[in-house]
Design a protein around this motif. Structure first.
Motif, PDB file in Angstrom:
ATOM      1  N   LEU A   1       1.870  -4.748  -7.730  1.00 44.58           N
ATOM      2  CA  LEU A   1       0.630  -4.506  -8.454  1.00 44.58           C
ATOM      3  C   LEU A   1       0.737  -3.569  -9.611  1.00 44.58           C
ATOM      4  O   LEU A   1       0.196  -3.783 -10.640  1.00 44.58           O
ATOM      5  CB  LEU A   1      -0.542  -4.453  -7.555  1.00 44.58           C
ATOM      6  N   SER A   2       1.662  -2.478  -9.219  1.00 40.28           N
ATOM      7  CA  SER A   2       1.527  -1.281 -10.172  1.00 40.28           C
ATOM      8  C   SER A   2       2.479  -1.797 -11.383  1.00 40.28           C
ATOM      9  O   SER A   2       2.258  -1.590 -12.440  1.00 40.28           O
ATOM     10  CB  SER A   2       2.431  -0.338  -9.303  1.00 40.28           C
TER      11      SER A   2
ATOM     12  N   ILE B   1       2.057  -2.638  -3.286  1.00 36.07           N
ATOM     13  CA  ILE B   1       1.624  -1.705  -4.313  1.00 36.07           C
ATOM     14  C   ILE B   1       2.628  -1.646  -5.571  1.00 36.07           C
ATOM     15  O   ILE B   1       2.102  -1.611  -6.628  1.00 36.07           O
ATOM     16  CB  ILE B   1       1.644  -0.276  -3.573  1.00 36.07           C
TER      17      ILE B   1
ATOM     18  N   SER C   1      -6.303  -2.235 -11.450  1.00 37.35           N
ATOM     19  CA  SER C   1      -6.077  -0.962 -10.962  1.00 37.35           C
ATOM     20  C   SER C   1      -6.979  -0.535 -10.295  1.00 37.35           C
ATOM     21  O   SER C   1      -6.905   0.431  -9.126  1.00 37.35           O
ATOM     22  CB  SER C   1      -6.353  -0.169 -12.502  1.00 37.35           C
TER      23      SER C   1
ATOM     24  N   LEU D   1      -5.366  -1.562  -6.990  1.00 39.81           N
ATOM     25  CA  LEU D   1      -4.273  -0.534  -6.814  1.00 39.81           C
ATOM     26  C   LEU D   1      -4.778   0.827  -6.133  1.00 39.81           C
ATOM     27  O   LEU D   1      -4.258   1.390  -5.097  1.00 39.81           O
ATOM     28  CB  LEU D   1      -3.557  -0.311  -7.965  1.00 39.81           C
TER      29      LEU D   1
END
Length: 117
Positions: free
Chosen positions: A100-101, A97, A13, A16
């Motif tokens: 990874l999210s 993104i 995170s 991120l």
């Protein structure tokens, strides 16, 4: 585990947040009081609430904070989609993104489930 910093979900995170901060640099200047701070705020909330919940030392509190994190993650995903819909950024720019999210989302779901058992 001695610290929230040891949590892979926290580490991811944090990555991120870095990617999102780099991305919002391209948003138009007239969004400096609109979408831009909202995107940054919801992104920052993700690792911050993971850390705060971890520090509570109580499973129910921690699970609740992780649910808040999941909400912030969904909020951030939505805000980024709004930026794409408004043609502020290209969908292709969100590839890393988004991946990874989704990974953070899955890790959160797993951790919440484990804490609630």
């Amino acid at each position: 585990m001695t610290s929230y910093r040891d949590l892979i979900v926290w580490q991811k995170s944090m990555s991120l947040v870095t990617l999102i901060y780099q991305l919002v640099l391209v948003l138009p200047e007239n969004e400096k009081f609109g979408l831009k701070p909202q995107i940054k705020r919801s992104a920052i909330s993700i690792p911050s609430n993971i850390a705060e919940g971890y520090g509570r030392n109580y499973k129910k509190d921690y699970a609740r904070f992780l649910q808040i994190v999941r909400g912030s993650l969904f909020e951030n995903q939505t805000q980024l989609e709004i930026a794409v819909n408004l043609n502020f950024i290209k969908s292709d720019d969100l590839k890393e993104i988004k991946e990874l999210s989704i990974e953070v989302e899955k890790m959160l779901n797993s951790l919440i489930k484990k804490l609630e058992e």
